[in-house]
Write a protein that holds these residues in place. Structure first.
Motif, PDB file in Angstrom:
ATOM      1  N   LYS A   1     -40.679  26.618 -27.372  1.00 60.20           N
ATOM      2  CA  LYS A   1     -40.390  26.743 -25.939  1.00 60.20           C
ATOM      3  C   LYS A   1     -39.916  25.413 -25.364  1.00 60.20           C
ATOM      4  CE  LYS A   1     -41.553  31.095 -25.303  1.00 60.20           C
ATOM      5  NZ  LYS A   1     -40.556  32.108 -24.899  1.00 60.20           N
ATOM      6  N   GLY A   2     -40.559  24.315 -25.807  1.00 59.80           N
ATOM      7  CA  GLY A   2     -40.152  22.996 -25.341  1.00 59.80           C
ATOM      8  C   GLY A   2     -38.734  22.660 -25.777  1.00 59.80           C
TER       9      GLY A   2
ATOM     10  N   VAL B   1     -39.962  15.045 -24.861  1.00 58.80           N
ATOM     11  CA  VAL B   1     -40.424  16.389 -25.255  1.00 58.80           C
ATOM     12  C   VAL B   1     -41.216  16.320 -26.557  1.00 58.80           C
ATOM     13  CG1 VAL B   1     -39.655  18.645 -26.099  1.00 58.80           C
ATOM     14  CG2 VAL B   1     -38.668  17.698 -24.018  1.00 58.80           C
TER      15      VAL B   1
ATOM     16  N   LYS C   1     -43.928  19.911 -37.350  1.00 58.50           N
ATOM     17  CA  LYS C   1     -43.216  19.887 -36.067  1.00 58.50           C
ATOM     18  C   LYS C   1     -41.713  19.711 -36.291  1.00 58.50           C
ATOM     19  CE  LYS C   1     -44.523  16.579 -33.273  1.00 58.50           C
ATOM     20  NZ  LYS C   1     -45.596  16.208 -34.151  1.00 58.50           N
TER      21      LYS C   1
ATOM     22  N   PHE D   1     -36.256  24.684 -23.746  1.00 59.82           N
ATOM     23  CA  PHE D   1     -36.125  24.139 -22.386  1.00 59.82           C
ATOM     24  C   PHE D   1     -35.151  22.970 -22.362  1.00 59.82           C
ATOM     25  CE2 PHE D   1     -37.542  20.619 -19.626  1.00 59.82           C
ATOM     26  CZ  PHE D   1     -37.260  21.173 -18.387  1.00 59.82           C
ATOM     27  N   LEU D   2     -35.304  22.037 -23.303  1.00 62.22           N
ATOM     28  CA  LEU D   2     -34.438  20.858 -23.318  1.00 62.22           C
ATOM     29  C   LEU D   2     -32.996  21.250 -23.627  1.00 62.22           C
ATOM     30  CD1 LEU D   2     -34.351  17.800 -23.001  1.00 62.22           C
ATOM     31  CD2 LEU D   2     -34.811  17.580 -25.436  1.00 62.22           C
TER      32      LEU D   2
ATOM     33  N   PHE E   1     -44.603  14.806 -25.943  1.00 58.39           N
ATOM     34  CA  PHE E   1     -45.503  15.766 -25.297  1.00 58.39           C
ATOM     35  C   PHE E   1     -46.005  16.807 -26.292  1.00 58.39           C
ATOM     36  CE2 PHE E   1     -45.974  19.901 -23.109  1.00 58.39           C
ATOM     37  CZ  PHE E   1     -47.055  19.589 -22.291  1.00 58.39           C
ATOM     38  N   LEU E   2     -45.095  17.348 -27.095  1.00 62.70           N
ATOM     39  CA  LEU E   2     -45.490  18.357 -28.081  1.00 62.70           C
ATOM     40  C   LEU E   2     -46.431  17.776 -29.121  1.00 62.70           C
ATOM     41  CD1 LEU E   2     -42.056  20.141 -28.644  1.00 62.70           C
ATOM     42  CD2 LEU E   2     -44.005  20.971 -27.307  1.00 62.70           C
TER      43      LEU E   2
ATOM     44  N   LEU F   1     -45.411  26.669 -28.474  1.00 64.77           N
ATOM     45  CA  LEU F   1     -45.184  25.642 -27.460  1.00 64.77           C
ATOM     46  C   LEU F   1     -44.023  24.729 -27.861  1.00 64.77           C
ATOM     47  CD1 LEU F   1     -46.256  24.454 -24.792  1.00 64.77           C
ATOM     48  CD2 LEU F   1     -47.753  22.988 -26.133  1.00 64.77           C
ATOM     49  N   ALA F   2     -43.948  24.371 -29.151  1.00 61.41           N
ATOM     50  CA  ALA F   2     -42.879  23.501 -29.630  1.00 61.41           C
ATOM     51  C   ALA F   2     -41.508  24.157 -29.461  1.00 61.41           C
ATOM     52  CB  ALA F   2     -43.117  23.146 -31.100  1.00 61.41           C
TER      53      ALA F   2
END
Length: 507
Positions: free
Chosen positions: A369-370, A391, A405, A373-374, A394-395, A366-367
């Motif tokens: 992909k986020g 972002v 992270k 995206f940005l 959210f992550l 998920l991290a």
């Protein structure tokens, strides 16, 4: 007219928070909920494993701190290996859950200080000598400052702040919330350089070396900005507490009480004895500090915490008469541990959920992909930095570890922002804002379960929904206010640390 508009806005905020609280509390008991969430992770990992969910990226190896090409696959918990992990790791997940040992060991010292009467007397003294208007500000400021001692602030300050508020006739949960907001929501702000600074700096250095092999990020890289942020977060937290949280909680009608009687002559004498004992502890720890060196902040804080509470507590109890022999001390410790039984049960299920989430790599996927995206949005300047902060925030709801992270995000964003002129230190600073502000509303945050248990002392019906609804205003205001403050700092062009600028030289 202005007052009517304010009341209407306040009413809408209250209704929204009430919906969150009712919805959250309609869920099962927190322990049961964490068990259900663990099962959901098992099911999702099974789906991800079948569908082949994976990501490839340039990351930083946590052991060697070197950048390397990585491909992360979903580890299914519904395979033979996954089932084996579930059964073989269950005990280890529980016993290795970081906050468990910290909390239980710290309670040895805190239990003696509390049950000997030392803490209650100090709180009465504080309550009788501190202006009421400054209490909230003091609690939040101390919470922010406590993060220099890594996680110790989570264990000590929220329950003490609840008692301080109670001694003033205010709602104890408002005090607990203010302390939690300071300790966790303002985690990166401080007047001092904390244990996290060199760890983040090491990861940022390696990410920067992707473009500049000689680049080095110092532990003091964000110091100026974080000093200023300490006062910003203190102000914002005080505002949220006084305008939203405390009015919504209303008057405390529970059974817990603290009598604000004047300090007696015997208590003053016992406090002096405890003060001498505290000085003795400090003198004892000076050679320990030099012996441990840089490891003191990482491994020596919990034993230090025990000594700082236990020794003065013993001295106070012996002087005032609440401790006569060793049996009294053991009785106090037993009572303290009895009060942690609910926390221990809750931690068992929370530890499984967090461990399963880490094992499956769902948070990592998920991290990445986020981040992708940005990176593909094509925005720049202040909007890009604000987008990055959002972002990360959210992550942070799904991947609690600040270091893990950052090890994933740094190799993506540090070089990316270096190419458009931003220094690696500045990218790290923006990351810290997003990482801090949503800690207080994330069930994946290690100490989240512990705060629920502290809260249930004053409201037995409170649950995850109650805590999220109380902490959400802090989270939103911190995220918005801190981001605006960063944008203003960007426009000012001021350095963010000693000899560290927002922009790389040449831009």
């Amino acid at each position: 007219m202005h007052t009517e508009v304010q009341k209407k806005k306040k009413g809408l905020v209250d209704k929204f928070l009430n919906i969150i609280e009712k919805g959250g509390n309609a869920l099962p008991n927190p322990g049961t909920l964490f068990a259900i969430l663990a099962l959901i992770v098992v099911l999702i990992s099974g789906i991800g494993g079948v569908l082949g969910w994976s990501v490839s990226f340039v990351g930083i190896n946590g052991r060697t701190l070197k950048t390397e090409e990585m491909t992360i696959y979903t580890n299914s918990l519904m395979t033979k290996e996954g089932v084996n992990y579930i059964f073989n790791s269950m005990v280890k997940n529980f016993t290795d859950f970081a906050p468990l040992g910290t909390v239980l060991v710290a309670m040895i010292g805190i239990g003696i200080a509390e049950r000997s009467g030392l803490i209650a007397t100090i709180l009465r003294k504080v309550a009788l000598s501190t202006p009421k208007k400054l209490v909230t500000m003091m609690v939040i400021f101390l919470g922010i400052m406590s993060n220099v001692a890594a996680d110790a602030g989570y264990v000590v300050l929220p329950p003490l702040a609840a008692l301080i508020f109670l001694s003033f006739g205010r709602h104890p949960i408002a005090g607990l919330a203010a302390a939690f907001a300071g300790v966790s929501g303002g985690f990166s702000a401080n007047l001092l350089i904390g244990a996290l600074d060199p760890l983040l700096g090491g990861i940022t250095t390696e990410a920067a070396k992707i473009l500049d092999p000689n680049y080095v990020v110092s532990p003091s890289a964000n110091w100026y900005f974080m000093i200023a942020s300490t006062f910003v977060i203190t102000f914002l937290g005080t505002l949220v507490n006084s305008k939203i949280v405390e009015p919504r909680l209303g008057k405390y009608l529970g059974d817990e009480k603290i009598e604000l009687e004047q300090i007696t002559k015997e208590e003053r004498k016992a406090l002096r004895v405890a003060g001498v004992a505290t000085i003795a502890v400090v003198l004892l720890l000076i050679p320990v500090y030099f012996a441990l060196g840089k490891n003191f902040l990482m491994s020596g804080l919990v034993p230090t915490l025990v000594l700082f509470f236990a020794v003065p507590g013993l001295a106070y109890g012996k002087s005032i008469g609440t401790i006569k022999n060793d049996s009294d001390v053991m009785g106090m410790l037993t009572k303290s541990m009895e009060g942690m039984a609910g926390y221990i049960v809750l931690v068992f299920f929370a530890a499984q959920f967090i461990a399963y989430f880490g094992y499956t790599n769902l948070g990592t996927i998920l991290a990445v992909k986020g981040a992708d995206f940005l990176e593909t949005t094509g925005i720049g300047g202040i909007p890009l930095i604000i987008g990055f902060i959002i972002v990360v925030g959210f992550l942070n709801l799904f991947m609690g570890s600040a270091l893990a992270k950052w090890a994933i995000l740094a190799p993506v964003f540090v070089p990316m922002l270096m190419r458009v002129g931003y220094s690696p230190e500045f990218t790290q600073l923006a990351y810290r804002i997003g990482d801090s502000t949503t800690n207080i509303i994330s069930p994946l945050m290690s100490y989240f379960a512990m705060i629920i248990v502290f809260m249930q002392k004053y409201d037995k019906k409170s649950s995850i929904g109650t805590l999220i609804s109380i902490m959400l205003p802090y989270s939103v205001v911190f995220l918005i206010g801190w981001s605006i403050f960063l944008a203003v700092w960007m426009m000012s062009g001021l350095p963010i640390g000693p000899e560290v600028d927002i922009l790389l030289s040449g831009f």
